[in-house]
Design a protein around this motif. Structure first.
Motif, mmCIF file in Angstrom:
data_model
loop_
_atom_site.group_PDB
_atom_site.id
_atom_site.type_symbol
_atom_site.label_atom_id
_atom_site.label_comp_id
_atom_site.label_asym_id
_atom_site.label_seq_id
_atom_site.Cartn_x
_atom_site.Cartn_y
_atom_site.Cartn_z
ATOM 1 N N SER A 177 0.484 -1.780 -0.134
ATOM 2 C CA SER A 177 -0.271 -0.222 0.243
ATOM 3 C C SER A 177 1.082 1.452 -0.324
ATOM 4 C CB SER A 177 -0.998 -0.160 1.351
ATOM 5 O OG SER A 177 -1.891 -1.510 1.120
ATOM 6 N N GLU A 178 2.197 1.252 0.365
ATOM 7 C CA GLU A 178 3.331 2.280 0.509
ATOM 8 C C GLU A 178 3.403 2.108 -0.582
ATOM 9 O OE1 GLU A 178 6.743 4.183 2.834
ATOM 10 O OE2 GLU A 178 6.187 2.097 3.671
ATOM 11 N N TRP A 179 3.517 1.317 -0.866
ATOM 12 C CA TRP A 179 4.681 1.495 -2.792
ATOM 13 C C TRP A 179 4.052 1.308 -3.722
ATOM 14 C CZ3 TRP A 179 3.980 -1.958 -7.046
ATOM 15 C CH2 TRP A 179 5.110 -1.558 -7.725
ATOM 16 N N ALA A 180 3.262 1.185 -3.597
ATOM 17 C CA ALA A 180 2.265 1.093 -5.444
ATOM 18 C C ALA A 180 1.193 2.885 -4.936
ATOM 19 C CB ALA A 180 0.843 0.413 -4.547
ATOM 20 N N ASP A 181 1.565 3.499 -6.837
ATOM 21 C CA ASP A 181 0.802 4.645 -7.012
ATOM 22 C C ASP A 181 -0.627 4.356 -6.962
ATOM 23 O OD1 ASP A 181 3.186 5.943 -7.211
ATOM 24 O OD2 ASP A 181 3.703 5.263 -9.324
ATOM 25 N N ILE A 182 -0.640 3.743 -7.670
ATOM 26 C CA ILE A 182 -2.850 2.940 -8.049
ATOM 27 C C ILE A 182 -2.418 1.302 -7.049
ATOM 28 C CG2 ILE A 182 -4.301 2.513 -9.500
ATOM 29 C CD1 ILE A 182 -2.994 4.415 -11.369
ATOM 30 N N ILE A 183 -3.907 1.330 -6.212
ATOM 31 C CA ILE A 183 -4.250 -0.079 -6.065
ATOM 32 C C ILE A 183 -5.668 0.071 -6.243
ATOM 33 C CG2 ILE A 183 -5.216 -1.433 -3.897
ATOM 34 C CD1 ILE A 183 -2.590 -0.111 -2.547
ATOM 35 N N GLY A 184 -5.739 -0.696 -7.253
ATOM 36 C CA GLY A 184 -7.520 -1.193 -7.717
ATOM 37 C C GLY A 184 -7.549 -2.296 -7.411
ATOM 38 N N PHE A 185 -8.734 -2.650 -7.244
ATOM 39 C CA PHE A 185 -9.961 -3.880 -7.123
ATOM 40 C C PHE A 185 -10.473 -3.990 -8.015
ATOM 41 C CE2 PHE A 185 -14.071 -5.878 -4.885
ATOM 42 C CZ PHE A 185 -13.428 -6.974 -4.673
ATOM 43 N N ALA A 186 -10.751 -5.321 -8.149
ATOM 44 C CA ALA A 186 -11.337 -5.616 -9.805
ATOM 45 C C ALA A 186 -12.402 -6.196 -9.230
ATOM 46 C CB ALA A 186 -10.394 -6.434 -10.706
#
Length: 255
Positions: A177-186
C-alpha cells in the motif's frame, strides 16, 4: 548533486505508474496486465497459456524473480511494461527463502512472528528492484494479486465489518500500500433486485450486468486508492489508460 535554491523545481512529475490490481479469479486481471504497452510477464504461477504475451518461465524461487528483474534492468530490450503474476504466489517464495536460511520447514517455527518480520526486507528488496525498472528504464509496473475478505475493526463504529483486501499477510499489504501509486480492486458490476419467492414473500438477488469494474478510490468495502485523483474505470487497459492520462494531465486546482 548540490541541493540549493537553484535545484528546486515545480510541477507534476509524470513518471510511469506503479500499479497493483487484485480481485477474484478469472475476472481478467492477467489479461488487463498483459494489455499494458509492450508488456513482459514475470510469473510465479501458471495461468497465461491463453494470453499471447511475452513472459519469463515460471519462477520457482525468490532468486528467480530477482534474476528476471535484473535481466530487464541490464539487458537491451524493447519492453515498456512489466507485470508480476502474482504477488500472493510470490509470498510463499519469500517465506521459503527465509525458512531455508533459518533451517526450518515452516515459517511459524521461527517463532513470535519473526519470520514475517524478516519477510519485510525481502518484500522491500523486490519493490526496490521494480523501482529501478521504473526509474531507470521508464517501465510501467503492474502487480497482480487475488483477494480475500478480512474483518475490519473501526473504533468509530459499534460493529466490525467485512472488506476485501489482498490475499497476503497484513504486513505485506502495508508495504504494498505504501509502494503502489494505484491499488485497484477488480470486480463484476452487480445490481440487486427483489423477486417473488412465493407465499407473498420477496427475496433479494444479486445480478451481474456483465461489466467488469476497476475501483481505484478508497471505499469501506475494499482496499483501493490512487495518487492521481483518478476516477474508477472499466477493467480494460484502454479505459484505464484514458482515465489515468486525464488525471495525470489535469491542471492543479489552486485557491
Amino acid at each position: 548533486m548540490a541541493f540549493d535554491l537553484s535545484s528546486i523545481t515545480r510541477g507534476k512529475r509524470l513518471r510511469a505508474p506503479k500499479i497493483v490490481v487484485y480481485g477474484p479469479p478469472k475476472i481478467g486481471k492477467s489479461t488487463f496486465a498483459a494489455s499494458a504497452p509492450s508488456a513482459v510477464g514475470i510469473l510465479t504461477e501458471e495461468g497465461l497459456d491463453n494470453i499471447d504475451v511475452a513472459a519469463f518461465p515460471v519462477a520457482k524461487t525468490y532468486e528467480d524473480v530477482l534474476a528476471a528483474i535484473t535481466t530487464l534492468a541490464n539487458d537491451a530490450h524493447e519492453f515498456n511494461s512489466v507485470f508480476v503474476d502474482s504477488l500472493d504466489w510470490l509470498e510463499p517464495l519469500i517465506l521459503g527463502k527465509i525458512c531455508r536460511e533459518n533451517g526450518v520447514d515452516n515459517i511459524e517455527k521461527i517463532g513470535y512472528g519473526k519470520g514475517y518480520i524478516m519477510a519485510d526486507d525481502l518484500w522491500r528488496k523486490f519493490f526496490d528492484h521494480l523501482d529501478g525498472l521504473r526509474n531507470n528504464r521508464g517501465m510501467t509496473i503492474v502487480c497482480i494479486a487475488h483477494e480475500q475478505i478480512n474483518k475490519v475493526r473501526n473504533p468509530t463504529l459499534s460493529e466490525d465489518y467485512d472488506a476485501y483486501s489482498l490475499k497476503l499477510n497484513k504486513r505485506a499489504v502495508a508495504i504494498i500500500s505504501e509502494w503502489a501509486d494505484i491499488i485497484g480492486f477488480a470486480s463484476h458490476e452487480v445490481m440487486v433486485r427483489s423477486v417473488e419467492s412465493g407465499f407473498n414473500q420477496k427475496e433479494t438477488k444479486a445480478i451481474t450486468t456483465g461489466a467488469r469494474k476497476l475501483h481505484v478510490n478508497p471505499h469501506p468495502a475494499y482496499v483501493a486508492g490512487n495518487r492521481y485523483g483518478m476516477a474508477d474505470t472499466s477493467l480494460s487497459w484502454a479505459a484505464f489508460q484514458q482515465g489515468l492520462s486525464a488525471a495525470m494531465t489535469a491542471p492543479t486546482l489552486t485557491t
